[in-house]
Design a protein around this motif. Structure first.
Motif, PDB file in Angstrom:
ATOM      1  N   SER A 208       0.907  -1.175   0.060  1.00  0.00           N
ATOM      2  CA  SER A 208      -0.177   0.110   0.024  1.00  0.00           C
ATOM      3  C   SER A 208       0.747   1.133  -0.044  1.00  0.00           C
ATOM      4  O   SER A 208       0.783   2.220  -0.795  1.00  0.00           O
ATOM      5  CB  SER A 208      -0.850   0.068   1.135  1.00  0.00           C
ATOM      6  OG  SER A 208      -1.817  -1.142   0.997  1.00  0.00           O
ATOM      7  N   CYS A 209       2.021   1.250   0.720  1.00  0.00           N
ATOM      8  CA  CYS A 209       2.975   2.376   0.523  1.00  0.00           C
ATOM      9  C   CYS A 209       3.541   2.533  -0.683  1.00  0.00           C
ATOM     10  O   CYS A 209       3.909   3.808  -1.114  1.00  0.00           O
ATOM     11  CB  CYS A 209       3.793   2.328   1.920  1.00  0.00           C
ATOM     12  SG  CYS A 209       3.234   2.308   3.468  1.00  0.00           S
ATOM     13  N   ALA A 210       3.880   1.378  -1.387  1.00  0.00           N
ATOM     14  CA  ALA A 210       4.507   1.464  -2.477  1.00  0.00           C
ATOM     15  C   ALA A 210       3.576   2.067  -3.715  1.00  0.00           C
ATOM     16  O   ALA A 210       3.864   3.091  -4.317  1.00  0.00           O
ATOM     17  CB  ALA A 210       4.955   0.284  -2.902  1.00  0.00           C
ATOM     18  N   LEU A 211       2.208   1.531  -3.595  1.00  0.00           N
ATOM     19  CA  LEU A 211       1.207   2.261  -4.341  1.00  0.00           C
ATOM     20  C   LEU A 211       0.908   3.626  -4.092  1.00  0.00           C
ATOM     21  O   LEU A 211       0.678   4.452  -5.284  1.00  0.00           O
ATOM     22  CB  LEU A 211      -0.004   1.475  -4.401  1.00  0.00           C
ATOM     23  CG  LEU A 211       0.158  -0.164  -4.896  1.00  0.00           C
ATOM     24  CD1 LEU A 211      -1.305  -0.868  -4.548  1.00  0.00           C
ATOM     25  CD2 LEU A 211       0.099  -0.188  -6.400  1.00  0.00           C
TER      26      LEU A 211
ATOM     27  N   ALA B 260       3.029   5.789  -2.948  1.00  0.00           N
ATOM     28  CA  ALA B 260       4.160   6.764  -3.435  1.00  0.00           C
ATOM     29  C   ALA B 260       4.084   6.666  -4.895  1.00  0.00           C
ATOM     30  O   ALA B 260       4.435   7.916  -5.377  1.00  0.00           O
ATOM     31  CB  ALA B 260       5.463   5.843  -2.964  1.00  0.00           C
ATOM     32  N   MET B 261       3.666   5.736  -5.692  1.00  0.00           N
ATOM     33  CA  MET B 261       3.560   5.646  -7.003  1.00  0.00           C
ATOM     34  C   MET B 261       2.586   6.595  -7.390  1.00  0.00           C
ATOM     35  O   MET B 261       2.739   7.354  -8.421  1.00  0.00           O
ATOM     36  CB  MET B 261       3.232   4.444  -7.626  1.00  0.00           C
ATOM     37  CG  MET B 261       4.525   3.302  -7.561  1.00  0.00           C
ATOM     38  SD  MET B 261       4.095   1.723  -7.972  1.00  0.00           S
ATOM     39  CE  MET B 261       3.772   1.705  -9.826  1.00  0.00           C
ATOM     40  N   GLY B 262       1.381   6.688  -6.814  1.00  0.00           N
ATOM     41  CA  GLY B 262       0.348   7.551  -7.376  1.00  0.00           C
ATOM     42  C   GLY B 262       0.840   8.909  -7.021  1.00  0.00           C
ATOM     43  O   GLY B 262       0.303   9.878  -7.682  1.00  0.00           O
TER      44      GLY B 262
ATOM     45  N   ARG C  39       3.813  14.370 -11.778  1.00  0.00           N
ATOM     46  CA  ARG C  39       4.176  14.167 -13.137  1.00  0.00           C
ATOM     47  C   ARG C  39       3.081  14.915 -14.021  1.00  0.00           C
ATOM     48  O   ARG C  39       3.286  15.757 -15.025  1.00  0.00           O
ATOM     49  CB  ARG C  39       4.384  12.920 -13.773  1.00  0.00           C
ATOM     50  CG  ARG C  39       4.995  12.741 -15.167  1.00  0.00           C
ATOM     51  CD  ARG C  39       5.338  11.562 -15.565  1.00  0.00           C
ATOM     52  NE  ARG C  39       5.759  11.342 -16.973  1.00  0.00           N
ATOM     53  CZ  ARG C  39       4.916  11.164 -17.904  1.00  0.00           C
ATOM     54  NH1 ARG C  39       3.547  10.954 -17.544  1.00  0.00           N
ATOM     55  NH2 ARG C  39       5.262  11.033 -19.140  1.00  0.00           N
TER      56      ARG C  39
ATOM     57  N   CYS D 145       3.775  10.114  -7.064  1.00  0.00           N
ATOM     58  CA  CYS D 145       4.579  10.478  -8.206  1.00  0.00           C
ATOM     59  C   CYS D 145       4.096  10.921  -9.496  1.00  0.00           C
ATOM     60  O   CYS D 145       4.260  11.744 -10.282  1.00  0.00           O
ATOM     61  CB  CYS D 145       5.893   9.608  -8.345  1.00  0.00           C
ATOM     62  SG  CYS D 145       6.913   9.138  -6.878  1.00  0.00           S
ATOM     63  N   TRP D 146       3.043   9.938  -9.834  1.00  0.00           N
ATOM     64  CA  TRP D 146       2.196  10.176 -11.037  1.00  0.00           C
ATOM     65  C   TRP D 146       1.493  11.553 -11.150  1.00  0.00           C
ATOM     66  O   TRP D 146       1.571  12.183 -12.125  1.00  0.00           O
ATOM     67  CB  TRP D 146       1.284   8.787 -11.256  1.00  0.00           C
ATOM     68  CG  TRP D 146       0.538   9.052 -12.697  1.00  0.00           C
ATOM     69  CD1 TRP D 146       1.055   8.447 -13.950  1.00  0.00           C
ATOM     70  CD2 TRP D 146      -0.669   9.344 -12.786  1.00  0.00           C
ATOM     71  NE1 TRP D 146      -0.115   8.717 -14.717  1.00  0.00           N
ATOM     72  CE2 TRP D 146      -1.181   9.391 -14.439  1.00  0.00           C
ATOM     73  CE3 TRP D 146      -1.808  10.187 -11.970  1.00  0.00           C
ATOM     74  CZ2 TRP D 146      -2.124   9.700 -14.852  1.00  0.00           C
ATOM     75  CZ3 TRP D 146      -2.785  10.276 -12.638  1.00  0.00           C
ATOM     76  CH2 TRP D 146      -3.119  10.384 -13.908  1.00  0.00           C
ATOM     77  N   ASN D 147       0.757  11.784 -10.044  1.00  0.00           N
ATOM     78  CA  ASN D 147       0.075  13.074  -9.999  1.00  0.00           C
ATOM     79  C   ASN D 147       1.046  14.220  -9.970  1.00  0.00           C
ATOM     80  O   ASN D 147       0.636  15.376 -10.661  1.00  0.00           O
ATOM     81  CB  ASN D 147      -0.689  13.251  -8.425  1.00  0.00           C
ATOM     82  CG  ASN D 147      -1.891  12.154  -8.426  1.00  0.00           C
ATOM     83  OD1 ASN D 147      -2.487  11.844  -9.407  1.00  0.00           O
ATOM     84  ND2 ASN D 147      -2.035  11.690  -7.289  1.00  0.00           N
TER      85      ASN D 147
END
Length: 209
Positions: free
Chosen positions: A50-53, A55-57, A63, A59-61
Motif C-alpha cells: 500500500s505504501c509503494a502504491l 508513493a507511485m500515485g 508528473r 509521483c504520477w500526480n
C-alpha cells in the motif's frame, strides 16, 4: 507505660515473622525481546504494498501536474500570439480604410447573405425556367401569375382550369418533372365564369442545387 511499650515492640516484630507469600520465580515478567509472528507477515506485506502504491500515485500526480502546467504555458503563448495577430490585422485594416469594429462584424453575415442572393438572381435564367414550366401545363389550363422567392427555389403559381381534373393532371406533371418537386395545391375555387381558380406552390431545382 511499660505495657504500652511492650505492645509497640510486638507490633514491629510481627512483619518479621510473616513468611513471604511469593517466591522470586512467581514475580510478573515481561519479555521485550523480538519474536517472530507468522500471522503478521501478510499484514506487513499488505502495508508495504500500500505504501509503494501510494508513493507511485503521488509521483504520477506530480508528473501530471507538471505536464499540465507546461501545456498551459504553451496555450498561453499561442493565445498571446493569436491576439497579437488580431491586433496587427485590425491595425492594417484601419490603415486600408476597412471597418472591423464589433458592429461591422455583426452586420457582415446579413451583407454576405444579400450579396449571395444578388449573385443568384444574376445567374437565374428566366428563359430556362419558363421553358421547363411550359412543358408541364395542360392545354385546358392557363397561368395568370408566376412568383419566385428571393432564393429562387420556391415557386407560387396561380391560374385557372376547365376542371379540377386538369389541375390534378398539372400537379402530377410537375411532380414527374425533373426540375420541379413537391407541388401542393394550396387552394382552389370555382370562379364566376365557371372556371376553377387555383393556387399551387412547389420547389424549383436549379442547376447546382
Amino acid at each position: 507505660m511499660a505495657i504500652m511499650s511492650s505492645v509497640i515492640a510486638r507490633f514491629f516484630e510481627l512483619p518479621k515473622s510473616i513468611p513471604l507469600l511469593c517466591s522470586a520465580d512467581d514475580r510478573f515478567q515481561i519479555n521485550l525481546s523480538r519474536r517472530y509472528r507468522p500471522a503478521i507477515v501478510p499484514l506487513r506485506l499488505l502495508l508495504i504494498g500500500s505504501c509503494a502504491l501510494l508513493a507511485m500515485g503521488i509521483c504520477w500526480n506530480v508528473r501530471q501536474a507538471i505536464l499540465t502546467y507546461q501545456e498551459s504555458l504553451t496555450l498561453q503563448a499561442e493565445l498571446d500570439r493569436v491576439r497579437q495577430q488580431d491586433l496587427d490585422l485590425i491595425a492594417e485594416a484601419r490603415h486600408e480604410g476597412m471597418d472591423l469594429s464589433e458592429e461591422a462584424l455583426k452586420r457582415l453575415p446579413s451583407e454576405v447573405e444579400l450579396a449571395n442572393q444578388l449573385l443568384e438572381k444574376r445567374t437565374f435564367s428566366w428563359t430556362k425556367f419558363l421553358t421547363e414550366l411550359e412543358q408541364t401545363i395542360p392545354s385546358r389550363l392557363a397561368l395568370s401569375s408566376v412568383r419566385l422567392d428571393q432564393a429562387g427555389t420556391m415557386v407560387r403559381l396561380m391560374g385557372t382550369a376547365m376542371s379540377l381534373e386538369d389541375i390534378t393532371a398539372f400537379t402530377v406533371r410537375l411532380q414527374d418533372h425533373a426540375t420541379f418537386k413537391d407541388p401542393i395545391l394550396a387552394q382552389h375555387r370555382v370562379g364566376p365564369n365557371g372556371l376553377v381558380e387555383f393556387d399551387v406552390t412547389l420547389q424549383y431545382r436549379r442547376e447546382g442545387t
